[in-house]
Design an enzyme around this catalytic site. Structure first.
Site, mmCIF file in Angstrom:
data_model
loop_
_atom_site.group_PDB
_atom_site.id
_atom_site.type_symbol
_atom_site.label_atom_id
_atom_site.label_comp_id
_atom_site.label_asym_id
_atom_site.label_seq_id
_atom_site.Cartn_x
_atom_site.Cartn_y
_atom_site.Cartn_z
ATOM 1 N N TYR B 109 0.874 -1.164 0.000
ATOM 2 C CA TYR B 109 0.000 0.000 0.000
ATOM 3 C C TYR B 109 0.911 1.213 0.000
ATOM 4 O O TYR B 109 1.913 1.246 0.729
ATOM 5 C CB TYR B 109 -0.891 0.032 1.246
ATOM 6 C CG TYR B 109 -2.075 -0.899 1.156
ATOM 7 C CD1 TYR B 109 -3.142 -0.613 0.307
ATOM 8 C CD2 TYR B 109 -2.129 -2.062 1.919
ATOM 9 C CE1 TYR B 109 -4.235 -1.463 0.234
ATOM 10 C CE2 TYR B 109 -3.218 -2.918 1.838
ATOM 11 C CZ TYR B 109 -4.269 -2.608 0.989
ATOM 12 O OH TYR B 109 -5.339 -3.439 0.901
ATOM 13 N N ASP B 137 -6.757 -0.343 -6.119
ATOM 14 C CA ASP B 137 -8.213 -0.148 -6.032
ATOM 15 C C ASP B 137 -8.677 0.388 -4.685
ATOM 16 O O ASP B 137 -9.854 0.312 -4.367
ATOM 17 C CB ASP B 137 -8.949 -1.459 -6.356
ATOM 18 C CG ASP B 137 -8.616 -2.587 -5.386
ATOM 19 O OD1 ASP B 137 -7.856 -2.340 -4.414
ATOM 20 O OD2 ASP B 137 -9.098 -3.709 -5.595
ATOM 21 N N HIS B 240 -10.750 -6.885 -5.024
ATOM 22 C CA HIS B 240 -10.548 -6.816 -3.589
ATOM 23 C C HIS B 240 -11.547 -7.720 -2.869
ATOM 24 O O HIS B 240 -12.074 -7.368 -1.794
ATOM 25 C CB HIS B 240 -10.705 -5.352 -3.139
ATOM 26 C CG HIS B 240 -9.728 -4.925 -2.072
ATOM 27 N ND1 HIS B 240 -8.707 -4.041 -2.309
ATOM 28 C CD2 HIS B 240 -9.603 -5.260 -0.769
ATOM 29 C CE1 HIS B 240 -8.021 -3.837 -1.199
ATOM 30 N NE2 HIS B 240 -8.535 -4.574 -0.258
#
Lengths: 350, 350, 350, 350
Positions: B109, B137, B240
């Site tokens: 991330y 996303d 996700h």
């Protein structure tokens, strides 16, 4: 239980009367059973376009398969270990079939040991069978969750009569803990059967028998063409009752593609999901020469042995005859593709 | 509970054994969970067209991803806070993966603080990871109703080990009443993560690492083309697990479009909804080089820690091998698009 | 009841707290309620194709409708007799709307008595309303079974404040037995309203007001073109919440056709079935300039009066903002048709 | 029971008040009842595209069938043995119809004995009937499982008044055990009716009557063309309420094909599945000149005899009138195909 009026009534009896392990063995499909269910459901997606005001006062269901005449185009699909459904097992089924003047075809699994296979074929020829049905969709055995849960094994009082199983102590026993998620059916198949099954196997079988050779388990037009090229005499469109690879298409949904691929050079049959007379009508409209029924025969067998098998055959035959009459078909050649519409949710254009 | 025979059996155990808050956290999708459900359902709409009489006595599942060989094309998708599923958490999962000779990729991330991100990447490189997976996303966190209802917060005994959370007193506490419809996950993400994530971020990451960079979360052919243009080395088609934007298409339903768009210039992988061996087969037939499984690994972890993870991987691997054999595929390159039919309710033309 | 986290939570409270007659009145659609249900379901058939790695750190939802700026493209649809939901009725709703800086438009039913209509329009203009919304889909009132069963009448303590109902003794009373299958709403409408509503009515209304005139209830491209030809300034695609003619298409399913028909000459809005932020996103991707929500506002009103209305608006606004961010849209003009795929069971070609 | 507000309410009463054998006889379709259900369901797949702002203050439902004027395009379909629903039986139904100024047509089954048929037609002509309806879809009787289970026979106190049944001892008795899976209806039909029904039969009937001859039971465009060629004056698209061949398409799904095939040369009507006013509207939009309702009339008959029949007719007439008004149709010729969209799951292109 009151007298069955449709095949589903026999199934209700079957589900109520067998013990869980036998019921699971016969009933289950592979994995999530999508294909096993869809075999039945798919027929409902084909809808009928019946013709009126044709003379159907005499309906003739006669046809030939592999050159031999039969009274109606419905046969019995092979199923294993029928003694779990009824003490008289496959013998009662065979007798029920004979009373309906059915032919005898032999379903051949090809063994690792070539001599075993050759001996078997010789016995089959001498016994007057009319065709060899080679099952092509079982290089290994599918995964059936219920059998895995039950750690299924062939009951100890039953014997595989056509093969020598002396070296297979565990046929009657659950696998040990090490392998406990695989049933003994897998082990048996893995040990005895030839997992190296190829088109050469078909050529080999054809080289020493004069019987017609029928490939059971073809599911694509591509393989149907290969079958014709390798001299196969007939094709049974089958997905093993949904017991091998879950997610394959329903047999009625691939039948059209296969009939088209073979261009009339060999006969095409179907098994899987036939539960009533209109299913037979639909399969024939899609191009099948005949259909075979598997589980419903076991339901009849469990119901009343030979008599039950006969009653199942009689009922589906009568339903098929009625379906022919109500759709304006007096003989099998009247059953044409134009009899069908297909539900692609839904039919008509606007 | 008897020994699991399919991945769904692990799920049953998982749902029964975890406390509600942890179960909800792992299980829930965004909003009405349409996409979370559809990831699983969509695979069922792809139906198989298996080929027969090919030699499948030896099935080889070996392949490479990003140039590194793996034994079978199934990896583990990243999931957070695994200690809520089992006290040994992600370490047990990693060990289970290693026993299957899995590679290690790092899911990145991108943080607001660039130095934090750079330090993390350096540690990742030194630790021998083979690729960086940039999640694209999650510019903000999706709305998961169950977490909102539970006012979910990371349990107080757990720590985010890779980032400094000293300034984030509330990580372990429910939000105050003012903001009570948003869970602490939102706040954490909002505070630490870079919501200004753009293609420039990818360029920036690539500028100071030699590791391959994989974009996780691409869902359109348009973005797949942009990914190739920005030098991305691989794409994970992912939504996700349906946890971000509810209503996006199932990953298997966009895989084909993305494979087509990249024209073979980068490898394409998939996660989302893989629950059995035939799902893997279908994803590969649609063009995926490998698939990743998320929730089922958590089920295995909750079941028996490292051993459970290994068992889940072993099971899906064996199912995939069986599916290959039963569809006539002896090696991965035999898995072609012609293996599939698509249910557009339904398949065949008439 | 715990704090609502989605609009459906307000509905649960609403269904539990209102008495049957009021609940039925607000909830029911016409006849079998196919359209009322389908308004909601249809949005789920539109699936999202989100774009990644765009800068969505600032999401701007501002737009204009009929030339006036609004903060976000979500308004309140007209619903009748709101005092049955909460003692403060429509006043609370209006105040809730104002706190969100909403504009005021006036929904006009055209009365038999032209002077009544003209007087009403004058009052509306003087009160500073920004547009006249002429409801075109109610020449007669639809058949709502629940109201017929309840022999619904407007509660006796409530008054229709904008019209003189002195001659309508029965407004507050169930119809007599003779006509007991029709509710008093029918009678009221039949007596007061102009059932001879035609395009000339629109021309007539436009002839004596400078306010923009918006036709509410257009459901076909053909009528949309006629609306443009008759000088209508805007169109609300609406089927009256499924309360008029059961079986008409869901509003989202005709929106595209209408947007195409008007070729950008007038603004097009939608009401019906909007229940979450992604529904707003989908409607805008299909070409709507804004959407209106009806029943959810009543749920909020019943929940906590003005505060409840504000909370419903705030929630759907926040969800819409999140949906924009997660689909890569920083401003409304980023919301394009390519954001959508349509489920024609199902999407992709193979 | 409170006063019915829709036809389904009459059905609820019907199902609760009749004994099982009568209820089963009237309710059941053939075999799995797919077609019987689909007749009703299919109407829901046709969705409405209503037009607004047309003057519908006066809705005119008048039309002609076979040259005779009727007040609204809804008639009563023939159903047998109505005394099982109400002691006054078909007489009450006929009286109910007359009060609605309905015409009388005679449904003709062609008997084996030609003279019987001829005598019957003569009586029909003398009694002032306006048309002969020849049922063409019953060369043999369909298989209805419930009747087979009930070993259904016509109740002993009832008499077939139009035919001499002296030779048919068993009409009132269940079949003997030998044939116990077939109901007495089969036997009766088999014994009396002409199973050799062909297009020549139509020619023969037309040769000695001046009444218009209408073929009831046509389900394909091919047969519709043949009907025109054989001088048939009208066609009722019907599948016998799904009671003959299960799996045939719903009548509304073949209506369009038949209307197209006859190219306006004969009138086309429909029965099957009409349960509300919008169904009538849809059938007319697809090209039917009128529709006939069967089971709902029986529900009305069971509810209150003649009065119930009248109430059912009144209700569906009023619903149809409302549907016309709400879709912008002031007269029947306003009902055009463009009023419909078809759900091919689902409608619009994207």
């Amino acid at each position: 239980m009151s007298k069955p009026v449709c095949l589903a009534d026999f199934e209700v009896h079957f589900l109520q009367s067998l013990d869980r392990i036998a019921r699971d063995y016969f009933t289950s499909g592979a994995n999530q059973e999508q294909t096993a269910r869809d075999n039945v459901e798919a027929f409902k997606r084909y809808r009928l376009r019946p013709r009126m005001l044709r003379d159907v006062s005499n309906v003739n269901m006669k046809t030939t398969i592999m050159g031999n005449e039969i009274d109606f185009p419905i046969g019995i699909a092979p199923t294993a270990i029928q003694k779990m459904a009824h003490p008289e097992g496959g013998v009662a089924t065979a007798r029920g079939n004979c009373n309906h003047k059915g032919l005898r075809w032999f379903q051949l699994y090809v063994f690792r040991n070539k001599q075993t296979t050759m001996n078997l074929i010789q016995r089959v020829e001498q016994a007057g069978y009319k065709a060899l049905v080679v099952t092509v969709d079982q290089p290994v055995v599918g995964k059936r969750l219920a059998d895995d849960r039950n750690k299924y094994s062939i009951p100890s009082h039953l014997k595989l009569v056509n093969v020598n199983t002396d070296g297979l102590r565990s046929v009657h026993n659950p696998l040990d803990t090490q392998q406990s998620t695989e049933s003994v059916v897998h082990q048996y198949t893995h040990t005895l059967m030839d997992s190296k099954l190829t088109w050469d196997t078909i050529t080999w079988v054809k080289s020493f028998t004069k019987l017609p050779v029928i490939a059971k388990g073809i599911l694509t037009g591509e393989d149907a063409k290969l079958a014709v090229q390798h001299g196969v005499d007939g094709i049974i469109v089958s997905n093993h009752g949904g017991r091998q690879l879950d997610g394959v298409l329903a047999t009625s949904d691939v039948l059209g593609e296969i009939v088209e691929a073979v261009e009339g050079r060999v006969e095409v049959y179907l098994d899987g999901g036939v539960r009533q007379g209109t299913d037979v009508l639909k399969a024939l409209a899609l191009g099948a020469k005949a259909v075979f029924i598997g589980r419903p025969v076991l339901w009849g067998l469990a119901y009343q042995g030979q008599t039950g098998v006969e009653e199942v055959l009689r009922m589906v035959k009568e339903e098929f005859k009625l379906a022919m009459a109500l759709s304006g078909c007096a003989k099998l050649s009247d059953i044409q593709p134009s009899l069908l519409a297909y539900d692609r949710k839904y039919y008509c254009k606007l």
